[in-house]
Design an enzyme around this catalytic site. Structure first.
Site: not given
Ligand code: HEM
Ligand SMILES: *[C@@H]1O[C@H](CO)[C@@H](O)[C@H](O)[C@H]1NC(C)=O
Length: 338
Positions: A70, A74, A84, A102, A200-201, A261
């Site tokens: 993530r 970002h 950055s 963030n 998000h897997t 997966d």
């Molecule tokens: C499509 C738009 C996206 C939205 C709206 C989004 C939104 C979010 C949100 C709200 C969370 C949880 C944050 C929290 O609870 O503090 C999250 C977690 C995460 N996002 Fe996304 N995301 C997006 C795309 C992506 C992309 C493109 C990636 C990586 C290629 C990604 C990787 C992750 C990962 C791995 C987590 C889990 C992090 C953890 O365990 O703390 N996301 N995302």
């Protein structure tokens, strides 16, 4: 035939045209100057060092893979992948860490600090933080069962950050079309959007981000099957309706939270996506192209892995042109060099 143009399709073509044009102007119509063998002579051990460190980090906490992945996303969404996001706020520089997508949310900075200090020990002043983060994100995916891809290298670290741009990183409640538009405007396609969302897997989300979803249309999209009712009541006990518990966490993929997966797409088919933005890829009335892609990746894990690899390279190719003019290799990822 001509009279039958559908406005939606026209709108998509229009968005794609804008994305195309802004891509050309932004990158000066050339590929970023990245190469696979960038550190082959200056720091031949860098890939091995980062892999070993990521293996160690995974033993400490398997969620660390998600944190690093993530962080890379970002980073790349704001001024390109230029490190950055790693900059701390100081008197003379407002960083990205306190921007709303963030703050209290983005984690894993110490992981990059630890990797950086080992890389600096081996090859001082050679490897940028932006490259370290890009390689670490690839290794994160690989180490939890995902695909391998070669990482183009040679990014420079920026001497600036953008709090304002960080505030425009997609959030779960802003709707499918605005989110797709944000990806398009960076030169990433609808296919990239769906494939990259498959990240998000792995990982967790906080209650704050999924409360509206579980007390909203979760029951509707999941069709109230016995197993999804069980899941829904677990989520509700993690995340009370009345507020409180904002920082309680739940895995995106409750069956295999630590495995990369294609089960994210199975969840979407079941209507059990955790965030609104996840489920909309499949269930939105506007989800024409995205729904087909979700179905394809649910059916064919190899197709998902292949596209995810391509899309990650493409996202990693979003470089900051300024960083090649006045960028640097930071000594410490949190601060620009003195
Ligand atoms: C499509 C738009 C996206 C939205 C709206 C989004 C939104 C979010 C949100 C709200 C969370 C949880 C944050 C929290 O609870 O503090 C999250 C977690 C995460 N996002 Fe996304 N995301 C997006 C795309 C992506 C992309 C493109 C990636 C990586 C290629 C990604 C990787 C992750 C990962 C791995 C987590 C889990 C992090 C953890 O365990 O703390 N996301 N995302
Ligand atoms: C990424 O950039 C490299 C180096 O410029 C280029 O060779 C490669 O084709 C690009 N890949 C994608 C998927 O954009």
């Amino acid at each position: 035939m001509a009279a039958q143009f559908r406005p939606r399709i026209l709108a998509m073509q229009f968005l794609a045209a804008i994305a195309f044009i802004s891509g050309i102007t932004r990158s000066g119509a050339s590929d970023p100057p990245l190469t696979l063998d960038y550190y082959a002579s200056s720091c031949p051990s860098v890939l091995k060092i980062i892999r070993e460190e990521m293996e160690r980090e995974m033993l400490l906490d398997p969620r660390n893979a998600a944190l690093v992945l993530r962080l890379h996303f970002h980073d790349c969404f704001v001024q390109g992948c230029d490190g950055s996001v790693l900059l701390d706020d100081i008197f003379t520089l407002r960083g990205e860490k306190t921007a709303s997508p963030n703050i209290n949310s983005l984690k894993g900075f110490e992981i990059i600090d630890r990797i950086k200090s080992r890389v600096e020990f081996g090859c001082p002043g050679i490897v940028s933080c932006a490259d370290i983060l890009t390689i670490a994100a690839r290794d994160a995916v690989l180490l939890v069962g995902g695909p391998y891809w070669d990482v183009p290298l040679g990014r420079k670290d920026s001497r600036s950050a953008s709090y304002e741009l960080a505030n425009t990183i997609p959030t779960p409640n802003e709707g499918l079309i605005p989110i797709i538009y944000k990806f398009l405007s960076l030169g990433l396609s609808v296919t990239d959007t769906v494939a990259l969302s498959g990240a998000h897997t792995i990982g967790m989300a906080r209650c704050e981000y999924f409360r509206a979803r579980i007390y909203g249309d979760y029951e509707l999209t999941s069709g109230g099957s016995p197993s999804s009712e069980v899941r829904l009541s677990q989520l509700k006990s993690t995340c009370p309706a009345a507020g409180g518990g904002d920082n309680n966490i739940a895995p995106f993929d409750y069956e295999t939270p630590y495995t990369f997966d294609n089960s994210y797409y199975h969840l979407l088919l079941n209507g059990e996506g955790l965030l609104d933005s996840d489920q909309e890829l499949y269930s939105s009335l506007l989800a024409l192209q995205t729904r087909k892609l979700v179905e394809q990746y649910a059916l064919d894990p190899a197709a998902f892995f292949q596209q995810f690899s391509i899309s990650m390279v493409k996202m990693g190719n979003l470089t900051n042109p300024d960083s090649f003019v006045d960028g640097e290799v930071r000594k410490c990822c949190r601060f620009v060099n003195a």
